[in-house]
Scaffold this active site. Structure first.
Site, PDB file in Angstrom:
ATOM      1  N   GLU A  22      21.668 -30.660 -16.636  1.00 58.17           N
ATOM      2  CA  GLU A  22      21.755 -30.882 -15.644  1.00 58.17           C
ATOM      3  C   GLU A  22      23.108 -32.174 -15.139  1.00 58.17           C
ATOM      4  OE1 GLU A  22      18.413 -32.560 -13.532  1.00 58.17           O
ATOM      5  OE2 GLU A  22      16.674 -31.762 -15.152  1.00 58.17           O
TER       6      GLU A  22
HETATM    7  C1  LIG Z   1      17.836 -24.975 -22.933  1.00 58.24           C
HETATM    8  C2  LIG Z   1      18.757 -25.219 -21.118  1.00 58.24           C
HETATM    9  C3  LIG Z   1      18.073 -24.947 -20.274  1.00 58.24           C
HETATM   10  C4  LIG Z   1      18.457 -24.954 -19.137  1.00 58.24           C
HETATM   11  N1  LIG Z   1      17.992 -25.202 -18.009  1.00 58.24           N
HETATM   12  C5  LIG Z   1      18.133 -24.296 -16.567  1.00 58.24           C
HETATM   13  C6  LIG Z   1      17.373 -24.298 -15.945  1.00 58.24           C
HETATM   14  O1  LIG Z   1      16.338 -24.514 -15.776  1.00 58.24           O
HETATM   15  N2  LIG Z   1      18.306 -23.717 -14.427  1.00 58.24           N
HETATM   16  C7  LIG Z   1      19.510 -23.776 -14.144  1.00 58.24           C
HETATM   17  O2  LIG Z   1      19.406 -23.612 -13.168  1.00 58.24           O
HETATM   18  N3  LIG Z   1      20.407 -24.037 -15.374  1.00 58.24           N
HETATM   19  C8  LIG Z   1      19.753 -24.541 -16.306  1.00 58.24           C
HETATM   20  N4  LIG Z   1      20.627 -24.132 -17.033  1.00 58.24           N
HETATM   21  C9  LIG Z   1      21.634 -24.510 -17.693  1.00 58.24           C
HETATM   22  C10 LIG Z   1      22.780 -26.033 -16.919  1.00 58.24           C
HETATM   23  O3  LIG Z   1      22.680 -26.845 -15.904  1.00 58.24           O
HETATM   24  C11 LIG Z   1      24.062 -25.381 -17.884  1.00 58.24           C
HETATM   25  O4  LIG Z   1      24.723 -25.125 -19.198  1.00 58.24           O
HETATM   26  C12 LIG Z   1      25.376 -26.543 -17.643  1.00 58.24           C
HETATM   27  O5  LIG Z   1      25.193 -26.721 -16.062  1.00 58.24           O
HETATM   28  C13 LIG Z   1      26.589 -26.351 -18.234  1.00 58.24           C
HETATM   29  O6  LIG Z   1      27.093 -25.469 -17.441  1.00 58.24           O
HETATM   30  P1  LIG Z   1      27.548 -23.703 -18.119  1.00 58.24           P
HETATM   31  O7  LIG Z   1      26.276 -23.988 -19.294  1.00 58.24           O
HETATM   32  O8  LIG Z   1      28.532 -22.860 -17.387  1.00 58.24           O
HETATM   33  O9  LIG Z   1      28.692 -25.021 -18.908  1.00 58.24           O
HETATM   34  P2  LIG Z   1      30.097 -24.628 -17.783  1.00 58.24           P
HETATM   35  O10 LIG Z   1      30.330 -25.582 -16.472  1.00 58.24           O
HETATM   36  O11 LIG Z   1      31.004 -23.588 -18.255  1.00 58.24           O
HETATM   37  O12 LIG Z   1      30.629 -26.044 -19.058  1.00 58.24           O
HETATM   38  C14 LIG Z   1      31.728 -25.944 -20.212  1.00 58.24           C
HETATM   39  C15 LIG Z   1      32.569 -27.297 -20.406  1.00 58.24           C
HETATM   40  O13 LIG Z   1      33.663 -27.497 -19.856  1.00 58.24           O
HETATM   41  C16 LIG Z   1      32.999 -28.746 -19.146  1.00 58.24           C
HETATM   42  N5  LIG Z   1      33.429 -28.869 -17.329  1.00 58.24           N
HETATM   43  C17 LIG Z   1      33.055 -28.093 -16.111  1.00 58.24           C
HETATM   44  N6  LIG Z   1      33.477 -28.181 -15.321  1.00 58.24           N
HETATM   45  C18 LIG Z   1      34.340 -28.597 -15.292  1.00 58.24           C
HETATM   46  C19 LIG Z   1      35.398 -30.018 -14.884  1.00 58.24           C
HETATM   47  N7  LIG Z   1      35.865 -29.293 -13.466  1.00 58.24           N
HETATM   48  N8  LIG Z   1      35.879 -30.881 -15.393  1.00 58.24           N
HETATM   49  C20 LIG Z   1      36.060 -31.228 -16.535  1.00 58.24           C
HETATM   50  N9  LIG Z   1      35.370 -30.654 -17.502  1.00 58.24           N
HETATM   51  C21 LIG Z   1      34.383 -29.432 -16.855  1.00 58.24           C
HETATM   52  C22 LIG Z   1      31.805 -28.952 -18.932  1.00 58.24           C
HETATM   53  O14 LIG Z   1      31.918 -30.441 -19.232  1.00 58.24           O
HETATM   54  C23 LIG Z   1      31.386 -28.880 -20.328  1.00 58.24           C
HETATM   55  O15 LIG Z   1      32.306 -29.008 -21.691  1.00 58.24           O
HETATM   56  C24 LIG Z   1      20.190 -24.914 -18.597  1.00 58.24           C
HETATM   57  C25 LIG Z   1      20.920 -24.404 -20.188  1.00 58.24           C
HETATM   58  C26 LIG Z   1      20.127 -24.456 -21.486  1.00 58.24           C
HETATM   59  C27 LIG Z   1      21.598 -24.143 -22.419  1.00 58.24           C
END
Ligand SMILES: Cc1cc2nc3c(=O)[nH]c(=O)nc-3n(C[C@H](O)[C@H](O)[C@H](O)COP(=O)(O)OP(=O)(O)OC[C@H]3O[C@@H](n4cnc5c(N)ncnc54)[C@H](O)[C@@H]3O)c2cc1C
Ligand SMILES: Cc1cc2nc3c(=O)[nH]c(=O)nc-3n(C[C@H](O)[C@H](O)[C@H](O)COP(=O)(O)OP(=O)(O)OC[C@H]3O[C@@H](n4cnc5c(N)ncnc54)[C@H](O)[C@@H]3O)c2cc1C
Lengths: 604, 604
Positions: free
Chosen positions: B412
């Site tokens: 979220e």
């Molecule tokens: C168990 C689970 C269930 C999920 N369920 C769903 C679902 O039902 N539908 C769906 O669509 N998604 C789902 N997700 C995905 C989830 O929403 C994403 O994992 C989340 O939005 C983070 O994206 P990412 O994993 O690509 O991390 P990234 O975006 O790669 O982030 C990695 C790190 O970088 C930081 N970061 C990224 N951008 C910036 C910035 N601009 N400035 C500073 N820091 C930054 C983040 O805070 C984090 O610490 C789920 C994930 C998990 C693990």
């Protein structure tokens, strides 16, 4: 102590609080000897090959693998680093013991626990308290890994209150043997050990007694094992209950004296604690480097996430705490080693020298156990966060690091118990006259009454202001603890929230000073330019430490003091936690992160 | 807004920062209507019976059980609480939605995630943005649980940067359908869903577009699922990759407009965020009550560990954060509900009213998501610690609570993203004139230049000083953020460490004020004596909040300001974070813990 021959001043345990240490007088990882560096490299290579490469098997609860890797470690001598040569070990110093523990522990929490239980609490009680016969019989087998050791203290009703166990030892009519009955739980290595250090009570003794108990599954002698416990972390570490049902132990297998078990337990844990700190350090580095490398590769918003300030701040804090942990761990380790050597030089037996050497620094051991176990948890937590969703997946090594780290705050004495111990031992040392707290505390009191100087000191030299800050936060401890002792006397023990606050202050003083001294020593010999990152970390650590000191000091003051006393103490607190020139902490974090990004690893 | 008929003042989103709220004007859990209480009881009973009772099966990754329990929840109407009656739901208000979410989520993280994904991000996009036909077709099935929903936004290369996805949607030559190609990952409920909200890009559109995609495993239409991910926590929540290979979707299944997907994603997440906070609250209560009950039974040193100050402090902090989370969550939830009603009364369509109602409080939703997800983690962490070794065992429910809590800081929108969003949205609102920050910030500036009043105000009334402290920490935000904006202008966005510090301050202001207002409202109607525990929690929360504000304010000031400006800002910070009469925080914690011990549960 009069026979001391080096011209290096070695503080007694706890004295750091009231004495200044010169940076030349502390040992740092940069001071590792050639032998120590070789040891480190050998262990690292082993860890990569035998542990890291099999990460998945450990996570799949492959207990046999843990045993197998322990045996291999034994073949290479790693289980006997701390064991004197005459008992089949390498007879290396305490620093080398720490190095081995540090680098073998970082690959996997399960192996780390197995290693710690075997070499620390499983073997040390015999080397430290055994008779010549006991040592001849057991230690060589344990040092080489032919036999595996376990330590059986905890019972369902006796955890933190270790001396309250219900396991009994009854002497036979002919005086030749003891019969042990009882139940132990949470016993690491239980599944594959051959020797158990078992604590049991004889008759109605006040204190428990310790026994060396052999275990052979083919011929169990009344010993049965519970099922493997299913645990949050350290999944491939064997942890079982052990039941003794009329287990017969030869009388000569009593360790030390009747009722001497509690002392053994306490001392074994002292060593265990500082080694536990070491065991967390290389894990922190691995987590950090892995997270850093991910962050430089992972792009969001067309930018490597390592370029975002929020991520840089995390990386910098992780590095700084790691650096602090290293600094304090090796400072204390070398103090222990030196004190052992001094004792030996003064004619003490090896056993006695080791025992007293470690006991002397029990306060520092508790400080390290608490601080580093909490740092490794925070480090893994940020590791997960940097990986985002991938950090939550078993595919990446972050989540296991986080789960495995959790145990370090529970065993070897919970962090609550260790916090209270550190402060309690310090007060005891003061009462015994081993550390003079009263004098310095009185001075602080006088200073509070006096008018503060408004001179602007010369802060041009490296760390000039930082050293003053260290001196000042020591005063905070003396001021707050002094006032609390005056108020509550021996009842202070019951004011645990205050003790916790005092321990938090004490921890930060030791950690921050060690970090600063290390960076200073390195800056002096390698040049300030080359040590820019280290200098920044020392400053950042100190800034954070001062904040923690201020917070905990304030909490204490506003809770036990009122009216004028409260006002005076708060004024003192303010004076002792104020910088003349505040560091730009955001810039420090950026700098630290950039240094690491340039080398793509933890590089300090 | 001129049609507002109640005489209650409803602040706009973000306005809490610059306006005072009267305690009568906030809604608290003690204000639940009879219907809401019944809802809560019904859901609690369901949770005990269908979820808690099967804890082991969830931990053993029984995905089918998750689906089964979701179906049962659907039969009882719990999946349709927020859905208008004309589409098969219960058409209840936002507060009831929160209550349902809160109490159904606490039994197990897996079910919580499945519930959130289905009812929140899986169903809401259709109820909020669907055409009448789309709603008629899908919503009744989703509201009753006949069909299950999933939300497919994240891709391997597009997480936080959700609008950067590479999945494509191509219109057919006849204009009748779209062909979707691409890869989604981390999709909750993927394993058993029938409807997916899929985000894809049409041609080179700047923004993505959203589609309703049906999924039938028998007739997969180019959709394939990856294996179940192996995760740290929420083990029985189905999480898979989803691949679209020429998946054909009727053109009428586009949601909202072409390029409108990003807006949908953002708004769906707003609702998701506040509901995620609710989803954490009852978990905190359960962990706390379980830990408390263990602590009163577990004896060490002949003493129930709940009698030790160190443990009491933990219990009190856990309770206080829980109480704060409840206070702020229901304050915001009712604001949303009221605003929806105001909009409806003003003639807005249901869809529009809901959308705008939630959007208005997007700042509060982010604050809640961040704060409560961190509190539930800390709560479970202390839960483990209170259980000692047993906390590390899968036999007790602490470790699963700790693992499950970890995801809430990632999905979220990560907590970093949400922190930046909260501050960013506030600044935007100020620029749009929706919240006047400039006026109050200028006033604070003038106050800084002026001479502080040395009158001693009358603090005899309950919370008189605390309310002044709330007003003062709001000034800290205005002072620090104001100075930072002056310095960096629009470049402030790039100073993420500053944004994080600002967000930390903002969070604490909202949480502390909500807590205080709730305790005040309750004290007024139920009597101060009866509310002693709540009053203590409000004071303790505020004290902790002020410390966090001081810490973060200082970090900002010393990093972006120098010389005289720095001195002036630090002086202001000191003035705005100083109590005339500090609370005895240790005594507060003891009191809170004793209240709970007397009732053997979280009882506030
Ligand atoms: C168990 C689970 C269930 C999920 N369920 C769903 C679902 O039902 N539908 C769906 O669509 N998604 C789902 N997700 C995905 C989830 O929403 C994403 O994992 C989340 O939005 C983070 O994206 P990412 O994993 O690509 O991390 P990234 O975006 O790669 O982030 C990695 C790190 O970088 C930081 N970061 C990224 N951008 C910036 C910035 N601009 N400035 C500073 N820091 C930054 C983040 O805070 C984090 O610490 C789920 C994930 C998990 C693990
Ligand atoms: C994986 C694992 C491996 C282990 N390996 C071994 C081993 O090899 N050998 C062995 O003997 N033991 C082992 N242990 C046991 C471990 O040492 C104990 O779990 C630990 O000492 C805590 O004891 P406990 O679990 O009984 O918790 P308790 O002592 O019941 O503590 C519960 C809580 O109360 C607090 N508490 C207790 N007393 C006080 C007090 N006086 N004041 C304030 N707070 C207090 C604690 O800090 C903790 O928060 C292991 C445990 C685990 C989980």
């Amino acid at each position: 102590m009069s026979t001391e021959t080096t011209n290096k001043e070695i503080l007694r345990g706890g004295q750091f609080l009231v004495k200044e240490t010169k940076c030349e007088d502390i040992f740092t990882p940069e001071d590792f000897s050639e032998e120590q560096v070789m040891m480190k490299e050998a262990v690292k290579e082993f860890t990569e090959r035998e542990i890291i490469a099999h990460r998945d098997r450990f996570e799949a609860k492959d207990y046999a693998l843990t045993e197998e890797v322990m045996k291999k470690a034994g073949e290479l001598g790693f289980l006997g680093v701390a064991v004197p040569e005459e008992y089949g070990g390498m007879g290396m110093g305490f620093v080398s013991t720490m190095i081995t523990c540090e680098y073998i522990s970082s690959g996997n929490g399960s192996l780390s626990t197995a290693f710690g239980a075997h070499t620390g609490i499983g073997t040390m009680p015999i080397t430290l308290y055994g008779t010549e016969e006991q040592k001849q019989k057991y230690v060589p087998k344990l040092a080489t890994g032919e036999w595996m050791g376990a330590y059986c203290l905890t019972e369902p009703g006796a955890g933190s209150d270790a001396n309250s166990g219900k396991t009994t030892a009854e002497l036979s009519a002919d005086g030749k043997s003891y019969k042990i009955n009882g139940q132990k739980m949470w016993i690491s290595n239980a599944g594959f050990c051959n020797v158990m250090i078992v604590f049991a009570r004889i008759e109605n003794d006040k204190n428990i007694t310790s026994f060396i108990v052999e275990y052979d599954a083919e011929n169990p002698n009344g010993i049965t094992l519970g099922e493997e416990e299913h645990k949050l972390g350290i999944r491939a570490s064997s942890t079982r209950q052990v039941f003794y049902n009329d287990t017969i132990v030869p009388a000569e297998n009593m360790l030390s004296t009747r009722g001497g078990g509690f002392k053994i337990a306490v001392n074994a844990l002292n060593v265990g604690r500082i080694k536990l700190a070491a065991a967390c350090l290389d894990s922190q580095r691995r987590v950090l480097t892995t997270a850093l490398q991910y962050a430089t590769e992972r792009k969001q918003f067309k930018t490597p996430i390592a370029d975002f300030g929020a991520i840089k701040a995390k990386l910098a804090e992780m590095a700084t705490n790691t650096y602090a942990g290293e600094s304090a761990s090796y400072r204390a380790a070398k103090n222990i080693e030196d004190r052992i050597e001094m004792r030996l030089a003064a004619g003490n037996s090896h056993q006695d020298a080791e025992l007293k050497g470690v006991e002397e620094y029990a306060i520092e051991c508790s400080i390290l156990k608490v601080t580093v176990s909490e740092d490794v948890q925070a480090c893994a937590d940020e590791g997960i966060q940097i990986f985002g969703g991938m950090g939550f997946s078993e595919e990446t090594p972050m989540e296991a690091a986080w789960r495995d780290a959790r145990i370090a705050r529970i065993y070897e004495g919970t962090n609550e118990i260790n916090r209270m111990l550190a402060v309690g031992m310090l007060v005891k040392k003061a009462m015994k006259g081993h550390v003079d707290l009263l004098g310095p505390a009185t001075e602080v009191g006088n200073e509070l009454m006096g008018i503060p100087s408004f001179d602007t000191p010369d802060y041009s030299e490296l760390f000039a202001e930082e050293k003053e800050m260290i001196a000042k936060i020591k005063k905070v401890f003396l001021m707050v603890a002094g006032a609390a002792i005056q108020k509550f006397g021996p009842d202070l023990e019951e004011h645990q929230q205050l003790l916790m606050a005092a321990a938090n202050i004490l921890n930060e003083i030791y950690m921050a000073e060690s970090t600063l001294l290390r960076a200073e020593k390195n800056a002096k010999r390698f040049g300030e330019d080359a040590q820019e990152g280290q200098i920044a970390m020392a400053k950042l650590y100190l800034y954070n430490a001062v904040e923690i000191v201020a917070k905990n000091g304030k909490e204490g003051i506003i809770s036990f003091a009122e009216g004028d006393e409260q006002r005076m103490l708060l004024m003192g607190l303010k004076r002792f936690t104020k910088y003349a020139n505040y560091p730009n902490v955001i810039a420090l974090r950026d700098l630290i992160a950039e240094k690491m990004k340039a080398e793509n690893k933890y590089c300090f």
